[in-house]
Motif scaffolding. Structure first.
Motif, PDB file in Angstrom:
ATOM      1  N   ARG A  67     -15.076   9.167 112.141  1.00  0.00           N
ATOM      2  CA  ARG A  67     -13.689   9.577 112.613  1.00  0.00           C
ATOM      3  C   ARG A  67     -13.088   8.152 112.633  1.00  0.00           C
ATOM      4  O   ARG A  67     -13.723   7.241 113.726  1.00  0.00           O
ATOM      5  N   PHE A  68     -11.855   7.871 112.057  1.00  0.00           N
ATOM      6  CA  PHE A  68     -10.956   6.993 112.393  1.00  0.00           C
ATOM      7  C   PHE A  68      -9.706   7.363 113.260  1.00  0.00           C
ATOM      8  O   PHE A  68      -9.158   8.297 112.652  1.00  0.00           O
ATOM      9  N   GLN A 109     -10.801  12.064 109.457  1.00  0.00           N
ATOM     10  CA  GLN A 109     -12.104  12.620 109.593  1.00  0.00           C
ATOM     11  C   GLN A 109     -12.931  13.010 108.486  1.00  0.00           C
ATOM     12  O   GLN A 109     -12.562  13.905 107.766  1.00  0.00           O
ATOM     13  N   ARG A 143      -9.517   2.876 116.812  1.00  0.00           N
ATOM     14  CA  ARG A 143     -10.781   3.101 117.344  1.00  0.00           C
ATOM     15  C   ARG A 143     -11.717   3.825 116.375  1.00  0.00           C
ATOM     16  O   ARG A 143     -10.869   4.870 115.565  1.00  0.00           O
ATOM     17  N   THR A 144     -13.157   3.816 116.117  1.00  0.00           N
ATOM     18  CA  THR A 144     -13.831   4.502 115.143  1.00  0.00           C
ATOM     19  C   THR A 144     -14.911   4.934 115.996  1.00  0.00           C
ATOM     20  O   THR A 144     -15.409   4.632 116.896  1.00  0.00           O
ATOM     21  N   ARG A 145     -15.181   6.241 115.602  1.00  0.00           N
ATOM     22  CA  ARG A 145     -16.304   7.113 116.042  1.00  0.00           C
ATOM     23  C   ARG A 145     -17.437   7.423 114.789  1.00  0.00           C
ATOM     24  O   ARG A 145     -16.880   8.133 113.788  1.00  0.00           O
ATOM     25  N   ARG A 199      -5.334  10.784 113.219  1.00  0.00           N
ATOM     26  CA  ARG A 199      -6.910  10.832 112.841  1.00  0.00           C
ATOM     27  C   ARG A 199      -7.339  10.982 111.635  1.00  0.00           C
ATOM     28  O   ARG A 199      -6.547  11.980 110.951  1.00  0.00           O
TER      29      ARG A 199
END
Length: 347
Positions: free
Chosen positions: A64-65, A344, A93-95, A342
């Motif tokens: 996810r960005f 994803q 942020r990135t996940r 977002r």
């Protein structure tokens, strides 16, 4: 005699040479059997047998960005882990999240183990890895680190009807069928908010039930916080209406506690419009009564309103985007506009 001797000698020599050649012959070894990964379809798609076992494993997750836009957006990101707080009004942020689910048959039914690892990065140096969930599940019993029923909500991003912290070390029993579930859990509340000056060392008890009946679905959740000696209860329901789904939710708290601490009571409504097979548009609104906290109690005669719009779009299979804009207007503070974009990729 000379001819006979010569023939016998030649035969003997040939026998010796043939024996020597046979002794020196190289025989290729039989290859060891290879055990290929087998598909396990007993628990749904995506599972495969771990080689040499009867345990089925599934690996899935997402990348996810996200870009948050709000006053002090970096501080908001920091509260989610892996961010540096500053006064910027936007933050990217990135996940990355990976989930491992293992299942096997037992005399008590399927034995399930789940591990969810999450990695959050605000930039190259501000990163954080966390254990997002890890639990054991068998015969309706679950023990470990997992999200409570209070983590559930409506499908949009406007409703604010969940616990401030929804991930706990818990023990839970849940009875469920295809159309109904009911359960009870005992939750450790060490990292939840406390208002009575005590050390966070007690537990909470939560109950949940819900189900589906045709086009209607419902959920009722309640929790009692033994540290704050206060409780909360929430009811949610959805029904298919026209081109979308109407969702309603109401929540009440006796006073601020680990299960709900935004207002004494609140009501939220949304309408998730299925515009196309790929596009969903969700306008929503929420009203808070006795909003906010002063000296461990809700503020009397303070109201707040929140309105928002969330747009979900499925770009291609396993790739989606979400855009959300929210406006909050409390009586006792300045109004706030926030939102996020977002992107994803699920797998």
């Amino acid at each position: 005699m000379n001819i006979k001797s010569l023939l016998l000698g030649s035969a003997a020599a040939l026998a010796v040479v043939s024996g020597a050649q046979a002794a020196d012959a190289i025989v290729a070894a039989e290859p060891e059997p290879v055990e290929y990964v087998r598909v396990c379809d007993a628990y749904g798609t995506g599972y495969f047998y771990i080689p040499g076992t009867e345990t089925c494993l599934k690996i899935n997750g997402y990348v996810r960005f996200q870009v948050d836009v709000a006053p002090n957006a970096s501080s908001i990101g920091a509260s989610g882990g892996g961010s540096v707080a500053n006064d910027s009004d936007w933050d990217a942020r990135t996940r990355g999240q990976v989930q491992f689910t293992a299942k096997s048959d037992t005399e008590y039914g399927p034995l399930t183990g789940v591990i969810v690892m999450q990695f959050n990065a605000d930039n190259a140096s501000a990163q954080k890895a966390i254990l997002d969930s890890a639990y054991i599940d068998i015969a309706g019993f679950r023990a470990g680190l997992f999200y409570s029923w209070w983590d559930d909500g409506l499908s949009g991003e406007t409703d604010d009807i969940g616990s401030p912290v929804t991930l706990h070390n818990s023990i839970r029993y849940q009875y469920e069928t295809d159309a109904f579930y009911a359960g009870i859990s005992v939750d450790e509340l060490e990292d939840s908010p406390f208002y009575n000056g005590e050390t966070a060392n007690n537990v909470g008890v939560a109950v949940g039930l819900g189900g589906k009946a045709g086009i209607f679905s419902y959920q009722i959740t309640a929790g009692y916080d033994t540290d704050n000696e206060e409780g909360a209860v929430r009811a949610m329901g959805t029904v298919a209406v026209g081109p979308g789904t109407l969702g309603l939710a109401v929540v009440y708290a006796s006073n601020p506690n680990a299960y709900y601490n935004k207002a004494e009571w609140a009501i939220a409504a949304e309408y998730a419009i299925k515009a196309t097979d790929k596009l969903k548009i969700t306008p929503a609104v929420q009203y808070y009564n006795n909003y906010g906290i002063t000296a461990g109690e809700f503020n009397d005669d303070v109201d707040a309103w929140k309105v928002g719009l969330t747009v979900d779009y499925q770009i291609v299979d396993n790739l989606s985007t979400k855009i959300s804009v929210q406006y909050l207007d409390p009586d006792n503070a300045s109004d706030v506009t926030s939102g996020f974009f977002r992107l994803q990729r699920a797998f």
